[in-house]
Design an enzyme around this catalytic site. Structure first.
Site, PDB file in Angstrom:
ATOM      1  N   LYS A 133      48.743 -15.299  55.523  1.00 34.79           N
ATOM      2  CA  LYS A 133      48.228 -16.244  56.517  1.00 34.79           C
ATOM      3  C   LYS A 133      48.160 -17.596  55.818  1.00 34.79           C
ATOM      4  O   LYS A 133      47.470 -17.740  54.809  1.00 34.79           O
ATOM      5  CB  LYS A 133      46.835 -15.817  56.985  1.00 34.79           C
ATOM      6  CG  LYS A 133      46.234 -16.772  57.989  1.00 34.79           C
ATOM      7  CD  LYS A 133      44.792 -16.404  58.320  1.00 34.79           C
ATOM      8  CE  LYS A 133      44.144 -17.570  59.062  1.00 34.79           C
ATOM      9  NZ  LYS A 133      42.703 -17.556  58.980  1.00 34.79           N
ATOM     10  N   GLY A 166      34.796 -21.842  61.686  1.00 29.96           N
ATOM     11  CA  GLY A 166      33.394 -21.603  61.339  1.00 29.96           C
ATOM     12  C   GLY A 166      32.375 -22.210  62.287  1.00 29.96           C
ATOM     13  O   GLY A 166      31.185 -22.075  62.079  1.00 29.96           O
ATOM     14  N   ALA A 180      39.851 -18.886  64.615  1.00 27.27           N
ATOM     15  CA  ALA A 180      38.860 -19.925  64.319  1.00 27.27           C
ATOM     16  C   ALA A 180      38.122 -20.426  65.546  1.00 27.27           C
ATOM     17  O   ALA A 180      38.721 -20.731  66.571  1.00 27.27           O
ATOM     18  CB  ALA A 180      39.489 -21.116  63.600  1.00 27.27           C
ATOM     19  N   GLY A 181      36.826 -20.496  65.379  1.00 28.94           N
ATOM     20  CA  GLY A 181      35.976 -21.114  66.386  1.00 28.94           C
ATOM     21  C   GLY A 181      35.401 -20.159  67.420  1.00 28.94           C
ATOM     22  O   GLY A 181      34.502 -20.531  68.170  1.00 28.94           O
ATOM     23  N   ASN A 225      35.983 -14.036  62.242  1.00 24.97           N
ATOM     24  CA  ASN A 225      35.277 -13.747  60.985  1.00 24.97           C
ATOM     25  C   ASN A 225      33.820 -14.203  61.021  1.00 24.97           C
ATOM     26  O   ASN A 225      32.914 -13.378  61.044  1.00 24.97           O
ATOM     27  CB  ASN A 225      36.002 -14.373  59.786  1.00 24.97           C
ATOM     28  CG  ASN A 225      35.263 -14.089  58.496  1.00 24.97           C
ATOM     29  OD1 ASN A 225      35.075 -12.939  58.133  1.00 24.97           O
ATOM     30  ND2 ASN A 225      34.787 -15.123  57.820  1.00 24.97           N
ATOM     31  N   THR A 226      33.620 -15.528  61.080  1.00 26.08           N
ATOM     32  CA  THR A 226      32.247 -16.055  60.962  1.00 26.08           C
ATOM     33  C   THR A 226      31.280 -15.407  61.960  1.00 26.08           C
ATOM     34  O   THR A 226      30.164 -15.033  61.593  1.00 26.08           O
ATOM     35  CB  THR A 226      32.244 -17.589  61.162  1.00 26.08           C
ATOM     36  OG1 THR A 226      33.099 -18.162  60.181  1.00 26.08           O
ATOM     37  CG2 THR A 226      30.856 -18.177  61.008  1.00 26.08           C
TER      38      THR A 226
END
Lengths: 374, 258
Positions: free
Chosen positions: B98, B159, B185-186, B207-208
């Site tokens: 990635k 994040g 993301a986000g 993830n976050t």
């Protein structure tokens, strides 16, 4: 353009009066702003913000969790040399202090590196006094030949250098630079640093920027809180960090929050920085600069270091000795300053885990000159 | 309904949720997160991999059945991303990569131009390249030409947990780009992952939002279900939305009148 004109402009402002004139409404506005401005930062550092520390802590904690997770990166300092030509009146390495002076030879360095590496640490901070004839740039490069074998990330905390000297160190494998301005008060500065190369306020002030230009990945700045009014130095440190972040977006900017500790010598700090002051500083900084790294050293006590875990800190030192050769040789030596948290790396690791934080030992992989990329 | 297979890099997956390894308070929770989410692909920053670690290596917690997706976190240029990818392969992390090229430490927004350059080089070297980029049609097209295996546009800055701020641009990418679109993301809430899948995204990477939840295992399960629900909604062809109730055909009704 450098940071100097900005710092100069701030020095002409009646900052103490500005701190005193902040209102409750200003603090509210600052805490609830989507992006905090320098004025908001000032408001959060002011006495008017004290009743709102819990509210600030809630926001700072959420921002830290979002940006860094529940992780703390661990590192340790390695003192290479305590020869010094400066006369900083608050420092244990002051050239007039009658202490044994020494510098690690490459063979001794190997022993120190092995002792530190055996604790599992992968991030190292190397330090020297300000004696470029002794701890020369060439000496530092030769040290890197040893240290690169053990540590994927090595930062320097040494005397201020020219850009090309920083670039040479980057080439030798150094990836981070720490430089404390000590105080941003240009008038006070020469009284604290009466002799030696460090006397040059502006050369030191621009050193972090020169290292950004030279390709350092991480640049860590700070003021030694207590030398001047802490609020003024905390404000200027944040403004300096923001300046670097904007101008060098590819550099990871971090801020240390050291406060005066006792050392060999007789200097008494101008102001006592309380735990509450430290916390206020950290919260305001986290809300002002959500992505900035915040480093807290073993100058702070174990209890205090554990209590501030959710408030913004991202990097901590562990297994610390501020003496030259202190990791591999035991004995009565004189360190640069006294530490409060004497826990080993393993004890620090266990404490972080107990509090629900992941101790991060490795967060960089050198990509410069390895086999696959030749 | 026949089984819905997510195909990427020549491999087939039944889960369309990709997960990560960052920001956990304790990496030992990762196996349970993989299990409860049903995820089969997991990304890990090469910078954190430490095969000689004395203190625990993130790789030890990644279940063997997971497809490893090393990422180039920390790369500031195409050249650095390429170097990290090669290191990852040499360290035994496989051919998938990635690409993250980020030279903005404040907003962590990806550099599309450098990402496309790295994609081209690595695809030629036989990597399965999944580039993380802004939701931009031109960048996405250049990634198709460069040989990417998928395009990973952001929903909002990494994040931030702010959801699909790039909704309209994502819609265009989903419509125009032939490669799998993985919204990365986000995404802060399962409902946002669900929405991306309903829109027709091929997968989501989260993830976050999982790692920083009070209960990451339960949150992972919620995301797994949300992604599945969104996918099924998309496949079932939802009815069109209307602002007003429409009972007849006031303008064209005359065509069917005798």
């Amino acid at each position: 353009m450098s940071f100097y004109p900005i710092s100069d402009e701030y020095s002409k402002l009646p900052l103490l009066e500005k701190f005193e004139s902040v209102t409750e409404a200003d603090v509210h506005r600052a805490i609830s702003a989507t992006t905090a401005s320098p004025e908001d930062f000032l408001a959060m550092l002011s006495p008017a913000a004290i009743p709102f520390l819990e509210e600030m802590a809630q926001k700072a904690s959420q921002l830290t969790l979002q940006n860094f997770g529940k992780t703390i990166q661990l590192f340790t300092p390695l003192y290479l040399s305590n020869y010094c030509t400066n006369r900083c009146i608050y420092c244990g390495f002051n050239t007039t202090n009658d202490i044994p002076r020494t510098q690690l030879e490459p063979s001794q360095l190997e022993e120190e590196a092995q002792a530190i590496a055996s604790t599992g640490l992968k991030h190292l901070l190397i330090l020297t006094g300000d004696a470029r004839k002794k701890a020369s740039p060439q000496y530092l490069e030769s040290c890197m030949e040893v240290l690169s074998k053990y540590f994927p990330s090595v930062s320097i905390e040494i005397y201020a250098m020219d850009e090309n000297e920083y670039a040479s160190l980057v080439k030798s494998g150094v990836d981070g630079m720490t430089m404390f301005q000590e105080t941003y008060n240009e008038e006070l500065y020469p009284t604290l640093h009466p002799a030696g190369p460090k006397k040059d306020f502006r050369y030191r002030l621009d050193a972090p920027e020169r290292s950004c230009k030279a390709g350092m990945r991480v640049v860590n700045i700070g003021a030694l809180l207590g030398l001047d009014n802490w609020r003024k130095d905390a404000l200027l440190t944040g403004i300096h960090a923001s300046y670097l972040q904007k101008k060098y977006p590819d550099v990871d900017v971090a801020v240390s929050l050291p406060r005066m500790r006792s050392h060999a010598g007789t200097f008494k700090p101008a102001s006592i920085v309380s735990d509450q002051d430290m916390v206020q500083n950290m919260l305001a900084l986290r809300i002002y600069l959500p992505r900035v790294g915040i480093t807290v050293s073993t100058r702070e006590s174990p209890d205090f270091r554990e209590n501030i875990l959710p408030l913004g800190v991202t990097k901590m030192s562990a297994g610390v000795s501020t003496e030259v050769g202190g990791h591999s040789q035991k004995g009565e030596k004189v360190g640069q300053f006294d530490i409060s948290d004497e826990r080993s790396v393993e004890e620090m690791r266990a404490a972080l885990i107990k509090h629900g934080y992941q101790p991060v030992f490795k967060d960089w992989e050198p990509i410069g000159n390895n086999e696959v990329n030749k | 309904m026949s089984e819905d297979i997510f195909e990427i890099g020549g491999l087939k997956f039944s889960s369309r949720l990709l997960t990560g390894t960052g920001k956990y308070s304790d990496d030992s929770v990762i196996p349970a997160v993989c299990e409860s989410s049903g995820s089969q692909i997991i990304t890990v920053a090469l910078r954190r991999v430490d095969l000689e670690s004395k203190t625990g290596n993130v790789m030890d917690f990644i279940p063997k059945h997971m497809q490893l997706l090393p990422n180039t976190s920390g790369a500031r240029t195409a050249d650095e991303a390429v170097r990290i990818a090669r290191l990852a392969r040499a360290m035994g992390c496989g051919d998938w990569i990635k690409i993250e090229v980020i030279s903005d430490s404040k907003y962590l927004l990806p550099d599309g131009y450098e990402t496309a350059k790295a994609t081209e080089i690595l695809a030629k070297e036989g990597f399965v390249v999944l580039p993380y980029v802004n939701a931009d049609l031109y960048i996405a097209r250049s990634l198709v030409d460069a040989g990417a295996a998928a395009v990973m546009p952001l929903g909002s800055p990494i994040g931030t947990n702010r959801g699909l701020k790039t909704r309209e641009m994502l819609r265009i990418l989903i419509e125009e780009i032939s490669l799998p679109i993985i919204v990365d993301a986000g995404i802060g809430r399962p409902s946002e992952a669900c929405e991306a899948m309903e829109m027709g995204a091929d997968a989501c990477l989260v993830n976050t939002a999982i790692a920083t939840a009070c209960d990451p295992i339960m949150m992972a399960k919620a995301f797994g279900r949300a992604v599945k629900a969104g996918r099924e909604a998309y496949l079932s062809g939802p009815g069109a939305k209307h602002r007003n109730a429409i009972a007849s055909s006031p303008l064209t009704g005359f065509l069917s009148e005798g």
